[in-house]
Design an enzyme around this catalytic site. Structure first.
Site, PDB file in Angstrom:
ATOM      1  N   GLY A  18     -24.206  47.662  32.249  1.00  0.00           N
ATOM      2  CA  GLY A  18     -25.263  48.057  33.189  1.00  0.00           C
ATOM      3  C   GLY A  18     -26.189  49.092  32.574  1.00  0.00           C
ATOM      4  N   GLY A  31     -23.676  41.638  22.565  1.00  0.00           N
ATOM      5  CA  GLY A  31     -23.535  40.222  22.928  1.00  0.00           C
ATOM      6  C   GLY A  31     -24.766  39.643  23.610  1.00  0.00           C
ATOM      7  N   THR A  87     -26.702  42.005  25.875  1.00  0.00           N
ATOM      8  CA  THR A  87     -27.423  42.996  25.068  1.00  0.00           C
ATOM      9  C   THR A  87     -28.693  42.398  24.473  1.00  0.00           C
ATOM     10  OG1 THR A  87     -25.317  44.009  24.516  1.00  0.00           O
ATOM     11  CG2 THR A  87     -27.168  44.560  23.093  1.00  0.00           C
ATOM     12  N   ASP A 100     -16.659  37.003  21.809  1.00  0.00           N
ATOM     13  CA  ASP A 100     -16.674  35.728  22.544  1.00  0.00           C
ATOM     14  C   ASP A 100     -17.436  34.617  21.813  1.00  0.00           C
ATOM     15  OD1 ASP A 100     -15.272  36.925  24.511  1.00  0.00           O
ATOM     16  OD2 ASP A 100     -16.835  36.861  26.038  1.00  0.00           O
ATOM     17  N   MET A 117      -9.228  36.545  25.486  1.00  0.00           N
ATOM     18  CA  MET A 117     -10.566  36.800  26.037  1.00  0.00           C
ATOM     19  C   MET A 117     -11.478  35.606  25.814  1.00  0.00           C
ATOM     20  SD  MET A 117     -11.528  40.730  25.458  1.00  0.00           S
ATOM     21  CE  MET A 117     -10.730  42.033  26.391  1.00  0.00           C
ATOM     22  N   GLY A 118     -12.543  35.579  26.549  1.00  0.00           N
ATOM     23  CA  GLY A 118     -13.504  34.471  26.495  1.00  0.00           C
ATOM     24  C   GLY A 118     -13.944  34.196  27.914  1.00  0.00           C
ATOM     25  N   ARG A 119     -14.966  34.949  28.319  1.00  0.00           N
ATOM     26  CA  ARG A 119     -15.372  34.924  29.727  1.00  0.00           C
ATOM     27  C   ARG A 119     -15.907  33.543  30.128  1.00  0.00           C
ATOM     28  NH1 ARG A 119     -17.113  39.814  32.446  1.00  0.00           N
ATOM     29  NH2 ARG A 119     -17.719  40.760  30.475  1.00  0.00           N
ATOM     30  N   GLU A 152      -9.594  33.410  29.295  1.00  0.00           N
ATOM     31  CA  GLU A 152      -9.656  34.110  30.587  1.00  0.00           C
ATOM     32  C   GLU A 152     -10.567  33.427  31.621  1.00  0.00           C
ATOM     33  OE1 GLU A 152     -12.647  37.505  28.822  1.00  0.00           O
ATOM     34  OE2 GLU A 152     -11.688  37.930  30.721  1.00  0.00           O
ATOM     35  N   TYR A 158      -7.204  43.812  25.219  1.00  0.00           N
ATOM     36  CA  TYR A 158      -8.173  44.495  24.346  1.00  0.00           C
ATOM     37  C   TYR A 158      -7.718  44.616  22.893  1.00  0.00           C
ATOM     38  CZ  TYR A 158     -10.277  45.461  28.798  1.00  0.00           C
ATOM     39  OH  TYR A 158     -10.851  45.305  30.030  1.00  0.00           O
TER      40      TYR A 158
HETATM   41  N1  ADP Z   1     -30.906  39.958  31.684  1.00  0.00           N
HETATM   42  C1  ADP Z   1     -30.800  41.215  31.256  1.00  0.00           C
HETATM   43  N2  ADP Z   1     -31.893  42.018  31.137  1.00  0.00           N
HETATM   44  C2  ADP Z   1     -31.773  43.280  30.717  1.00  0.00           C
HETATM   45  N3  ADP Z   1     -30.612  43.846  30.353  1.00  0.00           N
HETATM   46  C3  ADP Z   1     -29.495  43.103  30.431  1.00  0.00           C
HETATM   47  C4  ADP Z   1     -29.517  41.751  30.878  1.00  0.00           C
HETATM   48  N4  ADP Z   1     -28.247  41.273  30.850  1.00  0.00           N
HETATM   49  C5  ADP Z   1     -27.467  42.286  30.405  1.00  0.00           C
HETATM   50  N5  ADP Z   1     -28.211  43.375  30.150  1.00  0.00           N
HETATM   51  C6  ADP Z   1     -27.715  44.671  29.675  1.00  0.00           C
HETATM   52  O1  ADP Z   1     -27.102  44.506  28.406  1.00  0.00           O
HETATM   53  C7  ADP Z   1     -25.972  45.370  28.284  1.00  0.00           C
HETATM   54  C8  ADP Z   1     -24.767  44.601  27.832  1.00  0.00           C
HETATM   55  O2  ADP Z   1     -24.561  43.445  28.655  1.00  0.00           O
HETATM   56  P1  ADP Z   1     -23.110  42.871  28.930  1.00  0.00           P
HETATM   57  O3  ADP Z   1     -23.279  41.576  29.633  1.00  0.00           O
HETATM   58  O4  ADP Z   1     -22.305  43.934  29.612  1.00  0.00           O
HETATM   59  O5  ADP Z   1     -22.436  42.697  27.489  1.00  0.00           O
HETATM   60  P2  ADP Z   1     -22.717  41.728  26.248  1.00  0.00           P
HETATM   61  O6  ADP Z   1     -23.870  42.261  25.490  1.00  0.00           O
HETATM   62  O7  ADP Z   1     -21.438  41.797  25.465  1.00  0.00           O
HETATM   63  O8  ADP Z   1     -22.988  40.347  26.815  1.00  0.00           O
HETATM   64  C9  ADP Z   1     -25.801  46.053  29.622  1.00  0.00           C
HETATM   65  O9  ADP Z   1     -26.317  47.363  29.525  1.00  0.00           O
HETATM   66  C10 ADP Z   1     -26.628  45.206  30.570  1.00  0.00           C
HETATM   67  O10 ADP Z   1     -27.195  45.963  31.633  1.00  0.00           O
HETATM   68  O1  FBP Z   2     -13.256  45.032  30.374  1.00  0.00           O
HETATM   69  P1  FBP Z   2     -14.520  44.969  29.613  1.00  0.00           P
HETATM   70  O2  FBP Z   2     -14.747  46.136  28.720  1.00  0.00           O
HETATM   71  O3  FBP Z   2     -15.680  44.729  30.542  1.00  0.00           O
HETATM   72  O4  FBP Z   2     -14.403  43.746  28.599  1.00  0.00           O
HETATM   73  C1  FBP Z   2     -13.931  42.478  28.926  1.00  0.00           C
HETATM   74  C2  FBP Z   2     -14.849  41.411  28.469  1.00  0.00           C
HETATM   75  O5  FBP Z   2     -15.307  41.596  27.160  1.00  0.00           O
HETATM   76  C3  FBP Z   2     -15.328  40.367  26.445  1.00  0.00           C
HETATM   77  O6  FBP Z   2     -14.258  40.251  25.580  1.00  0.00           O
HETATM   78  C4  FBP Z   2     -16.483  40.299  25.563  1.00  0.00           C
HETATM   79  O7  FBP Z   2     -16.437  41.421  24.698  1.00  0.00           O
HETATM   80  P2  FBP Z   2     -17.599  41.717  23.666  1.00  0.00           P
HETATM   81  O8  FBP Z   2     -18.735  40.822  24.072  1.00  0.00           O
HETATM   82  O9  FBP Z   2     -17.900  43.162  23.812  1.00  0.00           O
HETATM   83  O10 FBP Z   2     -17.062  41.435  22.301  1.00  0.00           O
HETATM   84  C5  FBP Z   2     -15.132  39.318  27.513  1.00  0.00           C
HETATM   85  O11 FBP Z   2     -14.486  38.153  27.092  1.00  0.00           O
HETATM   86  C6  FBP Z   2     -14.291  40.056  28.502  1.00  0.00           C
HETATM   87  O12 FBP Z   2     -14.370  39.525  29.772  1.00  0.00           O
END
Ligand code: ADP
Ligand code: FBP
Length: 377
Positions: free
Chosen positions: A46, A70, A73, A101, A144-146, A200, A257
């Protein structure tokens, strides 16, 4: 090489741009960080406020931003890039793909994936040892693997001790012919033990059917899942206890983790170096709005919109999944699904008014523009 005098690290993810102090990164301070797991900068979910982030970039006089993470991000990086462009700032915005992932599209793999697959072997091995040590032993490992089952698929292929791999992309069912229970029974009768790997995000629709589902999300808006590993372990135990013909012993291992928190392995270390160097060369050459990544073994600059338009998923009609099926000998679970789909399609057709066809036969053509943007300079 480029005579850069100052490199700032942003603490704690996107909100660190406007909520925290920066830390100065020097060659000395980052020299050993690849030997540790996690992140020296910290991370968060967030907290992405595009305007505040770009205000902070402007106020601090930052002219190159490298954003590591990811698919979420990369979406955030793309939003920053658009805002920078709107304001006409001379700032390069570059993404570096890091997620275990492997759900970022276009690229061969994301940084961290290899390491996670390697560490997952330890959990699978433990499950195998435990299952083999008892009569009718079943080892269940949740990985893991959402939304994408790459970790589970590659860990299964690498291990060869796995009899069944369940991923979000391949729906499965428990009861009846071709179902999981039938396969478990067959495998135990043949081999005396078996190992199941489950991602997962797999079978979430089945879990929601039997457990009261709360549609909760994390701070980034990602759906929080029910624990499918615990759920499936209990279902298998209950099924064989009720049947009374095949007493099983099931051991459930959830490395959670541990596969993400360990230091990266040698191949990820080399990959990370390539990604970082390539990212910097691109920005120094005046490009912006791209993610640095390997595509077919070559370093490339991929425009953000190609990275953010979809997620990378295991394609179950591809060769890799076919290789997995032939390695585990598990059912494809496609028969019953195919039947259901046919039934649904038939029902949909019956409900349509005369003269309407249920299938949309039009083909959407998509313009593929592989250009990246020069910095506004
Ligand atoms: N569509 C989006 N627009 C702007 N920021 C986003 C969007 N989706 C995710 N983010 C931001 O990117 C950051 C990481 O996103 P997150 O889904 O938690 O992890 P990941 O990068 O591993 O997919 C968070 O700070 C989130 O608020
Ligand atoms: O509990 P957290 O920190 O939100 O992380 C869990 C999630 O992170 C992930 O492993 C992905 O991790 P990263 O994208 O940071 O490598 C997902 O598969 C999983 O649901």
């Amino acid at each position: 090489m480029y005579g850069v005098k100052k490199v700032l690290g942003i603490n704690g993810g996107y909100r660190g741009f406007y909520a925290r102090n920066t830390i100065t990164l020097t060659p000395k301070s980052v020299n050993d960080i690849h030997k540790r797991g996690g992140t020296v900068l910290g991370t968060s979910r967030g907290g992405h406020d595009t305007k505040k982030i770009v205000d902070s970039i402007q106020d601090r006089g930052i002219n190159q931003v490298y954003i590591i993470g990811g698919d979420g991000t990369q979406k955030g990086a793309s939003a920053i890039f658009e805002e920078v462009r709107k304001r006409g700032l001379k700032v390069s915005v570059v993404g570096i793909p890091k997620t275990i992932d492997n759900d970022i599209p276009v690229i061969d793999k994301s940084f961290g994936f290899d390491t996670a697959v390697e560490e997952a072997q330890r959990a699978i091995n433990a499950a195998h040892v435990e299952a083999e040590s008892v009569e009718n032993g079943i080892g269940v490992v949740k990985l893991m693997g959402r939304n994408s089952g790459f970790i589970a698929m590659y860990a299964t292929l690498a291990s060869r001790d796995v009899d069944c791999c369940l991923i979000p992309e391949s729906p499965f069912y428990l009861e009846g012919p071709g179902g999981l229970y039938e396969y478990i029974e067959k495998r135990l009768k043949e081999n005396g033990h078996m190992v199941i790997v489950i991602a997962e995000g797999a079978g979430q629709e089945l879990v929601s059917e039997s457990v009261q589902s709360m549609s909760k999300q994390d701070a980034s808006g990602n759906k929080l899942f029910q624990d499918v590993g615990l759920w499936i372990s209990q279902k298998i135990r209950d099924h064989f206890a009720a049947q009374k013909t095949l007493p099983i012993t099931l051991k459930y291992i959830d490395p959670t983790y541990m596969i993400r928190a360990i230091p990266s392995n040698a191949s990820d270390n080399v990959y990370c170096t390539l990604l970082a160097q390539s990212a910097v060369h691109g920005a120094m050459a005046g490009y912006t709005g791209y993610t640095s990544g390997l595509v077919n073994g070559r370093q490339t600059y991929i425009p953000f919109y190609r990275i953010t338009e979809r997620q990378n998923h295991v394609v179950i009609t591809d060769r890799m999944w076919a290789r997995l099926l032939s390695s585990t000998n598990q059912p494809s679970f496609l028969d019953a699904k195919g039947d259901n789909e046919e039934k649904e399609e038939e029902e949909a057709l019956n409900q349509l008014p005369d003269g309407h066809c249920a299938k949309d036969t039009s083909l959407a053509s998509k313009e593929i523009n592989s250009s990246i943007y020069p910095t506004a300079c």
